[in-house]
Write a protein that holds these residues in place. Structure first.
Motif, PDB file in Angstrom:
ATOM      1  N   TYR A   1      35.699  42.607  41.293  1.00  0.00           N
ATOM      2  CA  TYR A   1      35.762  41.659  40.184  1.00  0.00           C
ATOM      3  C   TYR A   1      34.495  41.719  39.337  1.00  0.00           C
ATOM      4  O   TYR A   1      33.388  41.762  39.864  1.00  0.00           O
TER       5      TYR A   1
ATOM      6  N   TYR B   1      32.983  40.071  35.302  1.00  0.00           N
ATOM      7  CA  TYR B   1      33.250  38.987  34.353  1.00  0.00           C
ATOM      8  C   TYR B   1      34.263  39.402  33.295  1.00  0.00           C
ATOM      9  O   TYR B   1      34.923  38.562  32.701  1.00  0.00           O
TER      10      TYR B   1
ATOM     11  N   THR C   1      22.344  41.675  47.030  1.00  0.00           N
ATOM     12  CA  THR C   1      22.836  41.177  45.737  1.00  0.00           C
ATOM     13  C   THR C   1      22.019  41.765  44.595  1.00  0.00           C
ATOM     14  O   THR C   1      22.585  42.180  43.574  1.00  0.00           O
TER      15      THR C   1
ATOM     16  N   ARG D   1      23.466  44.247  41.746  1.00  0.00           N
ATOM     17  CA  ARG D   1      23.333  43.861  40.338  1.00  0.00           C
ATOM     18  C   ARG D   1      22.783  45.027  39.518  1.00  0.00           C
ATOM     19  O   ARG D   1      23.151  45.197  38.361  1.00  0.00           O
TER      20      ARG D   1
ATOM     21  N   ASP E   1      31.141  39.825  39.218  1.00  0.00           N
ATOM     22  CA  ASP E   1      31.335  38.374  39.258  1.00  0.00           C
ATOM     23  C   ASP E   1      30.738  37.828  40.551  1.00  0.00           C
ATOM     24  O   ASP E   1      31.318  37.963  41.625  1.00  0.00           O
ATOM     25  N   GLU E   2      29.589  37.186  40.444  1.00  0.00           N
ATOM     26  CA  GLU E   2      28.864  36.722  41.624  1.00  0.00           C
ATOM     27  C   GLU E   2      29.572  35.572  42.342  1.00  0.00           C
ATOM     28  O   GLU E   2      29.257  35.290  43.490  1.00  0.00           O
ATOM     29  N   ASP E   3      30.514  34.918  41.662  1.00  0.00           N
ATOM     30  CA  ASP E   3      31.280  33.850  42.312  1.00  0.00           C
ATOM     31  C   ASP E   3      32.440  34.392  43.130  1.00  0.00           C
ATOM     32  O   ASP E   3      32.934  33.727  44.030  1.00  0.00           O
ATOM     33  N   ARG E   4      32.900  35.607  42.832  1.00  0.00           N
ATOM     34  CA  ARG E   4      34.075  36.170  43.507  1.00  0.00           C
ATOM     35  C   ARG E   4      33.761  37.377  44.384  1.00  0.00           C
ATOM     36  O   ARG E   4      34.605  37.796  45.172  1.00  0.00           O
TER      37      ARG E   4
ATOM     38  N   TYR F   1      31.386  38.486  47.272  1.00  0.00           N
ATOM     39  CA  TYR F   1      30.492  37.890  48.264  1.00  0.00           C
ATOM     40  C   TYR F   1      29.557  38.927  48.862  1.00  0.00           C
ATOM     41  O   TYR F   1      29.794  40.132  48.765  1.00  0.00           O
TER      42      TYR F   1
END
Length: 147
Positions: A54, A56, A89, A93, A100-103, A105
């Motif tokens: 995922y 953005y 992370t 990056r 997408d850092e929210d989706r 993990y």
């Protein structure tokens, strides 16, 4: 890059190469130790060529992420998947800034880096873009026989 027939099998460590389709499932060979196993149709199996990450803006194919890691590392190994979550992370990056850092993990990043480090010494990932048509998605029929 030729990850079209590379599998991740739920409940089994490592990655497997799809070798032979049978009436009741298929035969896969471990990339770690070369042992062959039979896998039934009811097993939860993922083709690496079908996995996406995922972002953005949508999704990016795993093969493209592997290519980005290979470019960053000049076809060498990536950092260990056993690093701290913050280190992983930050590294991811750099490889895929728009993920997408929210989706996505830390466990996903660990798995991706572990897979890359398994595939890289075998020459299955490289920084060169795949040839047109080489990374065509596999169909479910290639993995499962008709019921």
């Amino acid at each position: 890059m030729s990850i079209q027939k590379i599998l991740s099998i739920s409940g089994k460590p490592g990655l497997y190469a799809l070798k032979l389709q049978t009436r009741t499932g298929f035969v896969a060979e471990s990339l770690v130790d070369g042992k062959k196993i039979t896998v039934g149709l009811r097993s939860n199996v993922s083709l690496l060529s079908e996995i996406s990450i995922y972002t953005y803006d949508g999704e990016v194919r795993l093969s493209e992420v592997f290519t980005a890691i290979a470019k960053k590392e000049d076809n060498g190994p990536a950092i260990s998947h056993k690093e701290s979550n913050d280190t992983l992370t930050d590294y991811f990056r750099e490889v895929l800034p728009e993920f997408d850092e929210d989706r996505v993990y830390a466990s996903d990043i660990k798995k991706i880096l572990n897979w890359y480090n398994m595939l890289q010494p075998k020459g299955l990932v490289s920084k060169d873009e795949p040839a047109e048509g080489e990374e065509a998605p596999a169909t479910e029929a290639e993995v499962k026989s008709e019921e």
